[in-house]
Structures are given as C-alpha cells and as structure tokens.
Design a protein around this motif. Sequence first.
Motif, PDB file in Angstrom:
ATOM      1  N   GLY A   1       0.787  -1.237   0.000  1.00  0.00           N
ATOM      2  CA  GLY A   1       0.000   0.000   0.000  1.00  0.00           C
ATOM      3  C   GLY A   1       0.810   1.273   0.000  1.00  0.00           C
ATOM      4  O   GLY A   1       0.382   2.294   0.517  1.00  0.00           O
ATOM      5  N   PHE A   2       1.976   1.228  -0.611  1.00  0.00           N
ATOM      6  CA  PHE A   2       2.913   2.357  -0.504  1.00  0.00           C
ATOM      7  C   PHE A   2       2.300   3.679  -0.954  1.00  0.00           C
ATOM      8  O   PHE A   2       2.376   4.682  -0.264  1.00  0.00           O
ATOM      9  CB  PHE A   2       4.178   2.044  -1.302  1.00  0.00           C
ATOM     10  N   HIS A   3       1.716   3.690  -2.139  1.00  0.00           N
ATOM     11  CA  HIS A   3       1.047   4.915  -2.588  1.00  0.00           C
ATOM     12  C   HIS A   3      -0.443   4.704  -2.776  1.00  0.00           C
ATOM     13  O   HIS A   3      -1.059   5.221  -3.688  1.00  0.00           O
ATOM     14  CB  HIS A   3       1.675   5.453  -3.883  1.00  0.00           C
ATOM     15  N   ASP A   4      -1.007   3.918  -1.871  1.00  0.00           N
ATOM     16  CA  ASP A   4      -2.453   3.747  -1.876  1.00  0.00           C
ATOM     17  C   ASP A   4      -3.029   4.909  -1.069  1.00  0.00           C
ATOM     18  O   ASP A   4      -3.224   4.827   0.146  1.00  0.00           O
ATOM     19  CB  ASP A   4      -2.801   2.390  -1.249  1.00  0.00           C
ATOM     20  N   THR A   5      -3.268   6.013  -1.777  1.00  0.00           N
ATOM     21  CA  THR A   5      -3.629   7.258  -1.096  1.00  0.00           C
ATOM     22  C   THR A   5      -4.923   7.103  -0.293  1.00  0.00           C
ATOM     23  O   THR A   5      -5.065   7.644   0.794  1.00  0.00           O
ATOM     24  CB  THR A   5      -3.761   8.406  -2.117  1.00  0.00           C
ATOM     25  N   LYS A   6      -5.831   6.325  -0.853  1.00  0.00           N
ATOM     26  CA  LYS A   6      -7.108   6.082  -0.164  1.00  0.00           C
ATOM     27  C   LYS A   6      -6.866   5.370   1.171  1.00  0.00           C
ATOM     28  O   LYS A   6      -7.424   5.751   2.208  1.00  0.00           O
ATOM     29  CB  LYS A   6      -8.009   5.226  -1.073  1.00  0.00           C
ATOM     30  N   ALA A   7      -6.026   4.337   1.134  1.00  0.00           N
ATOM     31  CA  ALA A   7      -5.717   3.612   2.368  1.00  0.00           C
ATOM     32  C   ALA A   7      -5.018   4.527   3.378  1.00  0.00           C
ATOM     33  O   ALA A   7      -5.249   4.443   4.584  1.00  0.00           O
ATOM     34  CB  ALA A   7      -4.840   2.402   2.058  1.00  0.00           C
TER      35      ALA A   7
END
Length: 381
Positions: free
Chosen positions: A162-168
């Motif tokens: 989830g490195f650039h999972d902005t939503k997460a």
Amino acid sequence: NKISKEELEEVINEFQYEGKLVFIKPYGSGHINDTFLLKYEIGYMGSLNVILQRMNREIFEKPVELMENVIGVTEHLKKKIVEMGGDPERETLNLIPAKNGKKYVIDSQGEYWRSYIYITDATSYDKVEKPEDFYESAVAFGKFQGLLSDYPAESLHDTIRGFHDTKARFLAFQNAVEKDICGRKASVKKEIEFVLEHEKLTTVFDTLIRKGEIPLRVTHNDTKLNNVMIDDKTGKGLCVIDLDTIMPGLAMNDFGDSIRFGASTAAEDEIDLTKVSCDMNLYEIYLRGFLKGCNGKLTSKEMELLPFGAKVMTFECGMRFLTDYLEGDHYFKIHRENHNLDRCRTQFKLVEDMENKWEIMQKITEKYRRMYKQEKSDYFG
Ligand code: ADP
Ligand code: MG
Ligand code: MG
C-alpha cells in the motif's frame, strides 16, 4: 544490529568474487541498507570494485520478492541499453551472483546480502547544488521510466504494501483522528480540516486506473538525487540505483514526489512557512528533463496529469506526517518536539501554493506536452 568481521567474511566467501581482496570499508550515505565497498586486485589486469549490501529486513520483509523485482528490472534494462548501444555495466546496476548461482546470500544470522559491480567515475550527490543536477536526475528517472515502459509492471511485487495507496493512507488518517491516542487532535484542527477538504484527491488516480485511462508503470518510489549516479566526466545522469522500492505504480507518482521534495524552496521541516513554496522554475526544469528521459513513452493523459501527481504526492506525504503526529511519532523519526507537525505544515503549504499556481503549472506542462507530441524526443536534444 552491528555487523561483525566474521559475518562479513562469511558473506564475502559466498559470492563469486575473483582476485585478491585488498580492502573493505563502509560506503556511501544511504540510510536504509548497510553498504560496503570492496576492492579486488585481479592479476596484472588491475582491479575491480564491488558494492556489498546488507538489505534492511525491518523495512523490507520479503527480501526474496524484492530481489525478484531487482533481477527482472535490471535484466530488462540491460537488454534495452545494449540494443541502444549503451554501456550495460555503467548504465544499470549489475548483480554479482553468489557461488550457489543465486543473486543474493543468506548468512548464518538470517540476514540477506547482495552485491553489485561498482560504477566507476560517477558520483551520487546528497544535495542539489545546481539546477543542472536536478535536471540530470530528472532525465535519469525519466529514462528509467521510458526503458521500462514495456515491462510487465503488474508482475512486480509490492515491496512495501500500500505504498502509494492514497485512499488507504486516508483511512489510516481517519482512524488516527478517531482514536486520538495522544490527545493531540484538538491542537491540529486546521490541519485535519485541510485533509478533509482535500479528500477527493485521494481517489482520482484510483478511478482513472479502474477506468483504464492511465497505465500501471514500473515506479522507482525513491527518486532522490542521491539515487542517481552522475557521470564525473560528462556531468550527465548515468544510472538509477537503489531499486528496493520498485513497484507497480504511476508515472505521476515518481514525478510528483520529485517535485514535492526537489522543487520546494525550503526544507521539508522548515518552521517559517513564508519560506515554503513550489518553485516554478525548478518545476519546469524537472518536467523538461523527465519528459526528455521518457522519450515519448508517456501517454498524453499521463503528461497532462503530471502537475496533479505533484499535488497528490505532496498532499499524501503531509497527511502521513499528520497521521504519525496524531499516533505519537512512531514511523518517522523526530529530532524535536512537533517535528512531524512541522513537516505536515510545509507539505500542506506546498499544496496550497501549487493550488495558487495551478494555472501556471498546467500551462508549463501543456507547453511541453504539445512540443512532445509534435516533435517527439528530438525536440529536447
Ligand atoms: P540506501 O537504500 O541505503 O540509500 P543505496 O542502494 O542507495 O542504499 O546505496 C547507498 C549508496 O551506495 C549510494 O548512495 C551510492 O553512493 C552507493 N552505491 C550503491 N550502489 C552503487 C554502485 N553500484 N556503484 C557505485 N556506488 C553505489
Ligand atoms: Mg539510496
Ligand atoms: Mg533505498
């Protein structure tokens, strides 16, 4: 956990090195891995330097998957560089195999090691001293993006989930606000408000991916200047290094993170916010270099979205600092009170500044996008 002489000897003995080891010393200023330089003398022929690294197991929990990424990407790059008549030993990282044929060694402590041919007559600079360096790093990261544009990005492992999972990241932020375990919420009302007002930024890329409007790319995710080797003779960006964080992602992410960090007029933790802004000259310099490096491999849509990438990456980063502040500073190391809050504020100030300069950013981007479409790569010569 310190590295003993015995551990080093054990590991060195497992790699396919040739010649006589003349010295070994800690090397470079990386913060993640433990890096050593080894020098071998080989007969009358001269010498060969190699880099030996103990991988950071705290950050990267799946070293074998990580190495699969590195192997896949460097082999692809090598093929491309040879096709283009480049020097595959200097323009990409080259892994030195272990005696058992693998590209890494596991020592008796369970630590993972790998080794690269040392890139000679080139330097990795810690600080941007002149705009040309920033430009050269842009060309190098762009070229990296371009050469890997036909690599199956979805086959890469996520080395950090989830490195650039902005939503997460946004959900994690909401959770931190709700729990408020340090009782800090009341003191950061304005910042929390800022995140909530910008919630929409967290889903735009997601939606575009789902609709198939932007492609998944190989991204580097640590596009700092010191992860590019600059050729000592020509001053040109020679080779992108530090491939631990390559993952499937968006071209706009790598670009955006470079702008966030490199085009800011102040340090990431500057307290005087009047000093913090996004320098449009540096923005243009990086954009020009990046697109030249990409060599026509970005889609028109991706180019159009580059300023948006800068905004999203900066917002995401500020939100992460704020989350960490609310949770008691356990992710980002702090060196003073409120350090993460100060960092959060510079990022949000940058986002605001980009919003004020939005039309300029888009105009600059559009200018290069047009040129790019009309005249392809030669234009930038
Ligand atoms: P970290 O993740 O700790 O930053 P890096 O892979 O970036 O680790 O390596 C740290 C430093 O070692 C680099 O900044 C660079 O100076 C040097 N280095 C790494 N690989 C090479 C190489 N193949 N040739 C020359 N120097 C290298
Ligand atoms: Mg590095
Ligand atoms: Mg690194």
